[in-house]
Design a protein around this motif. Structure first.
Motif, PDB file in Angstrom:
ATOM      1  N   ASN A 196      -3.629   2.763 -17.069  1.00  0.00           N
ATOM      2  CA  ASN A 196      -2.862   3.145 -15.830  1.00  0.00           C
ATOM      3  C   ASN A 196      -2.667   1.838 -15.010  1.00  0.00           C
ATOM      4  N   LEU A 197      -1.660   0.919 -15.383  1.00  0.00           N
ATOM      5  CA  LEU A 197      -1.549  -0.207 -14.755  1.00  0.00           C
ATOM      6  C   LEU A 197      -0.782  -0.289 -13.222  1.00  0.00           C
ATOM      7  N   SER A 198      -0.069   0.905 -12.844  1.00  0.00           N
ATOM      8  CA  SER A 198       0.443   0.955 -11.638  1.00  0.00           C
ATOM      9  C   SER A 198      -0.775   1.140 -10.428  1.00  0.00           C
ATOM     10  N   ILE A 199      -1.834   1.948 -10.600  1.00  0.00           N
ATOM     11  CA  ILE A 199      -2.761   1.623  -9.909  1.00  0.00           C
ATOM     12  C   ILE A 199      -3.525   0.805  -9.944  1.00  0.00           C
ATOM     13  N   ALA A 200      -3.469   0.079 -11.320  1.00  0.00           N
ATOM     14  CA  ALA A 200      -4.427  -1.145 -11.408  1.00  0.00           C
ATOM     15  C   ALA A 200      -4.027  -2.247 -10.611  1.00  0.00           C
ATOM     16  N   ILE A 201      -2.766  -2.379 -10.443  1.00  0.00           N
ATOM     17  CA  ILE A 201      -1.929  -3.378  -9.647  1.00  0.00           C
ATOM     18  C   ILE A 201      -1.973  -3.368  -8.058  1.00  0.00           C
ATOM     19  N   GLY A 202      -2.099  -2.256  -7.801  1.00  0.00           N
ATOM     20  CA  GLY A 202      -2.317  -1.728  -6.292  1.00  0.00           C
ATOM     21  C   GLY A 202      -3.628  -2.071  -6.054  1.00  0.00           C
ATOM     22  N   LEU A 203      -4.768  -1.978  -6.807  1.00  0.00           N
ATOM     23  CA  LEU A 203      -6.190  -2.214  -6.472  1.00  0.00           C
ATOM     24  C   LEU A 203      -6.285  -3.738  -6.612  1.00  0.00           C
ATOM     25  N   ALA A 204      -5.532  -4.279  -7.597  1.00  0.00           N
ATOM     26  CA  ALA A 204      -5.755  -5.727  -7.763  1.00  0.00           C
ATOM     27  C   ALA A 204      -5.144  -6.470  -6.575  1.00  0.00           C
ATOM     28  N   VAL A 205      -4.055  -6.209  -5.934  1.00  0.00           N
ATOM     29  CA  VAL A 205      -3.535  -6.800  -4.900  1.00  0.00           C
ATOM     30  C   VAL A 205      -4.362  -6.476  -3.844  1.00  0.00           C
ATOM     31  N   ALA A 206      -4.743  -5.542  -3.482  1.00  0.00           N
ATOM     32  CA  ALA A 206      -5.553  -5.089  -2.220  1.00  0.00           C
ATOM     33  C   ALA A 206      -7.165  -5.557  -2.392  1.00  0.00           C
TER      34      ALA A 206
ATOM     35  N   THR B  26      -9.630   2.652  -1.047  1.00  0.00           N
ATOM     36  CA  THR B  26      -8.550   2.311  -1.508  1.00  0.00           C
ATOM     37  C   THR B  26      -8.069   3.405  -2.594  1.00  0.00           C
ATOM     38  N   ILE B  27      -9.189   3.747  -3.544  1.00  0.00           N
ATOM     39  CA  ILE B  27      -8.713   4.739  -4.653  1.00  0.00           C
ATOM     40  C   ILE B  27      -8.396   5.867  -3.777  1.00  0.00           C
ATOM     41  N   ILE B  28      -9.262   6.401  -2.789  1.00  0.00           N
ATOM     42  CA  ILE B  28      -8.887   7.525  -2.209  1.00  0.00           C
ATOM     43  C   ILE B  28      -7.633   7.632  -1.627  1.00  0.00           C
ATOM     44  N   THR B  29      -7.097   6.520  -1.083  1.00  0.00           N
ATOM     45  CA  THR B  29      -5.854   6.391  -0.661  1.00  0.00           C
ATOM     46  C   THR B  29      -4.870   6.551  -1.455  1.00  0.00           C
ATOM     47  N   VAL B  30      -4.888   5.509  -2.639  1.00  0.00           N
ATOM     48  CA  VAL B  30      -3.758   5.596  -3.528  1.00  0.00           C
ATOM     49  C   VAL B  30      -3.773   6.494  -4.758  1.00  0.00           C
ATOM     50  N   VAL B  31      -4.889   7.138  -4.940  1.00  0.00           N
ATOM     51  CA  VAL B  31      -4.875   8.243  -6.071  1.00  0.00           C
ATOM     52  C   VAL B  31      -4.952   9.369  -5.430  1.00  0.00           C
TER      53      VAL B  31
ATOM     54  N   LEU C 126       0.699  -1.133  -0.046  1.00  0.00           N
ATOM     55  CA  LEU C 126      -0.010   0.024  -0.118  1.00  0.00           C
ATOM     56  C   LEU C 126       1.031   1.153  -0.057  1.00  0.00           C
ATOM     57  N   TYR C 127       1.949   1.326   0.734  1.00  0.00           N
ATOM     58  CA  TYR C 127       2.918   2.477   1.115  1.00  0.00           C
ATOM     59  C   TYR C 127       3.432   2.540  -0.528  1.00  0.00           C
ATOM     60  N   ALA C 128       4.098   1.622  -1.039  1.00  0.00           N
ATOM     61  CA  ALA C 128       4.603   1.625  -2.350  1.00  0.00           C
ATOM     62  C   ALA C 128       3.703   2.122  -3.538  1.00  0.00           C
ATOM     63  N   THR C 129       2.541   1.808  -3.172  1.00  0.00           N
ATOM     64  CA  THR C 129       1.563   2.263  -4.290  1.00  0.00           C
ATOM     65  C   THR C 129       1.401   3.651  -4.141  1.00  0.00           C
ATOM     66  N   ILE C 130       1.331   4.214  -2.918  1.00  0.00           N
ATOM     67  CA  ILE C 130       1.192   5.772  -2.697  1.00  0.00           C
ATOM     68  C   ILE C 130       2.566   6.399  -3.011  1.00  0.00           C
TER      69      ILE C 130
ATOM     70  N   PHE D 271      -7.858  14.105 -16.617  1.00  0.00           N
ATOM     71  CA  PHE D 271      -9.141  13.739 -16.658  1.00  0.00           C
ATOM     72  C   PHE D 271      -9.380  12.170 -16.531  1.00  0.00           C
ATOM     73  N   GLY D 272      -8.756  11.278 -17.270  1.00  0.00           N
ATOM     74  CA  GLY D 272      -8.718   9.964 -17.260  1.00  0.00           C
ATOM     75  C   GLY D 272      -8.654   9.295 -15.970  1.00  0.00           C
ATOM     76  N   LEU D 273      -7.746   9.663 -15.212  1.00  0.00           N
ATOM     77  CA  LEU D 273      -7.381   9.484 -13.748  1.00  0.00           C
ATOM     78  C   LEU D 273      -8.583   9.757 -12.875  1.00  0.00           C
ATOM     79  N   ILE D 274      -9.061  10.944 -12.982  1.00  0.00           N
ATOM     80  CA  ILE D 274     -10.087  11.470 -12.021  1.00  0.00           C
ATOM     81  C   ILE D 274     -11.248  10.555 -12.266  1.00  0.00           C
ATOM     82  N   LEU D 275     -11.612  10.690 -13.669  1.00  0.00           N
ATOM     83  CA  LEU D 275     -12.945   9.915 -14.013  1.00  0.00           C
ATOM     84  C   LEU D 275     -12.750   8.457 -13.621  1.00  0.00           C
ATOM     85  N   GLY D 276     -11.962   7.951 -14.331  1.00  0.00           N
ATOM     86  CA  GLY D 276     -11.428   6.364 -13.950  1.00  0.00           C
ATOM     87  C   GLY D 276     -11.630   6.202 -12.499  1.00  0.00           C
ATOM     88  N   SER D 277     -10.985   6.956 -11.539  1.00  0.00           N
ATOM     89  CA  SER D 277     -10.926   6.710  -9.884  1.00  0.00           C
ATOM     90  C   SER D 277     -12.600   6.704  -9.720  1.00  0.00           C
ATOM     91  N   LEU D 278     -13.237   7.609 -10.133  1.00  0.00           N
ATOM     92  CA  LEU D 278     -14.510   7.585  -9.387  1.00  0.00           C
ATOM     93  C   LEU D 278     -15.460   6.591 -10.013  1.00  0.00           C
TER      94      LEU D 278
END
Length: 332
Positions: free
Chosen positions: A272-282, A164-169, A40-44, A133-140
């Motif tokens: 955005n595979l960096s965020i995707a893998i963090g969410l996938a693991v969590a 999780t999204i709030i924490t890592v994005v 989680l910290y590495a993702t942040i 825009f993609g990052l924000i809208l995708g997260s929501l």
């Protein structure tokens, strides 16, 4: 030391497969599950590094509105449909991997979108806007899309996904903006771009590789005992990216000039595979993380090959453009 620090960024197509191999070897000998809380910290850290110096003023500009609208349609209607069809046909018996594919499809654009657009000499400001825009809208939208796409196959905790999204994005986004403001009080923007910004990219890549290492090594035995998962994931991802490249290229060539077309392709195919893998693991575990991890390799190899092909065919510069670039005065 600097060469070692920047190596993963300079050779990303080598770094990711090498990390996978090391993770498999170490995971069969050592139990690395003790490292999972650190993911989680590495993702942040990974997202925080990319957010420092991000130009949020691009959000208020009306330029690039057409390419932004097309990118939103492709990213949040067409690409999810492609992922869903692949999921219900090929991955129906592997619901956790389906969830990983869905995460990869629902989080568009990353820093690589801007980097590849600049490399291909496309419209970089448009790429920045598409990324933000993609990052924000995708997260929501991701939690709701996940519920719709895989909710019948995998339990999706909407509240937990939002947390999780709030924490890592959003937390890294705010911290990155604050950090940038503090740095601007101590140095000029050219100094920041010359001294600080180049050091942030490798930090993000190292954090990403750590996440890949832990997520794979902690489940190495399970994965090795199910090598067919790797083959299935690879074939599905090749199909996913091939279809997306074809669709994005069609719209880019038909409706946009060269610069905007390049930005559109890079802003809709690159995920955005960096965020995707963090969410996938969590949220889902090993199989979901595995397909996102393999997506790193397919995506990097795919955009590199596509760039060579596209620049010689669909996005060739005419002689007038080349002349303008050659005669453009260099600014200090």
């Amino acid at each position: 030391m600097n060469k070692l620090y920047t190596f993963p960024q300079r050779y990303l197509m080598i770094s990711v497969p090498l990390t996978l191999i090391i993770a498999f070897i170490v995971g069969t000998m050592v139990d690395t599950r003790v490292l999972q809380p650190v993911v989680l910290y590495a993702t942040i850290i990974m997202i925080y590094a990319t957010m420092i110096g991000f130009n949020f003023k691009e959000l208020t500009s009306l330029q690039g509105t057409k390419v932004l609208i097309f990118s939103m349609i492709i990213n949040f209607i067409i690409v999810p449909i492609v992922a869903y069809l692949l999921g219900v046909t090929v991955l129906k018996e592997y619901p956790i991997m389906f969830a990983g594919l869905a995460l990869s499809a629902l989080l568009p654009t990353s820093g690589m979108t801007i980097s590849w657009t600049a490399l291909h000499q496309g419209n970089v400001p448009a790429a920045v806007k598409l990324t933000i825009f993609g990052l924000i809208l995708g997260s929501l939208l991701t939690p709701w899309y996940l519920l719709l796409m895989v909710g019948q196959l995998v339990e999706v905790d909407i509240l937990q996904t939002f947390q999780t999204i709030i924490t890592v994005v959003f937390v890294p986004m705010i911290l990155g903006h604050i950090t940038f403001k503090i740095l601007m009080k101590r140095m000029t923007l050219p100094e920041f771009k010359r001294r600080v910004k180049p050091a942030l990219g490798p930090l993000s890549i190292w954090a990403m590789l750590f996440i890949v290492f832990v997520s794979v090594s902690a489940r190495a035995s399970m994965i090795i005992n199910n090598l067919e998962l790797i083959l299935i994931a690879t074939l599905v991802l090749i199909a996913f990216y091939t279809i997306n490249f074809a669709i994005s290229t069609f719209f880019a060539v038909k409706f946009f000039n060269r610069g905007d077309g390049i930005a559109l392709v890079n802003g809709t195919v690159l995920r955005n595979l960096s965020i995707a893998i963090g969410l996938a693991v969590a949220s889902f575990g090993a199989e979901a993380a595995l397909i996102v991890t393999i997506a790193f390799v397919v995506q990097q190899q795919g955009i590199a090959l596509y760039g060579k092909l596209a620049l010689s065919r669909w996005f060739k510069k005419d002689k007038k453009e080349e002349s303008n670039i050659m005669n453009k005065p260099v600014q200090a």
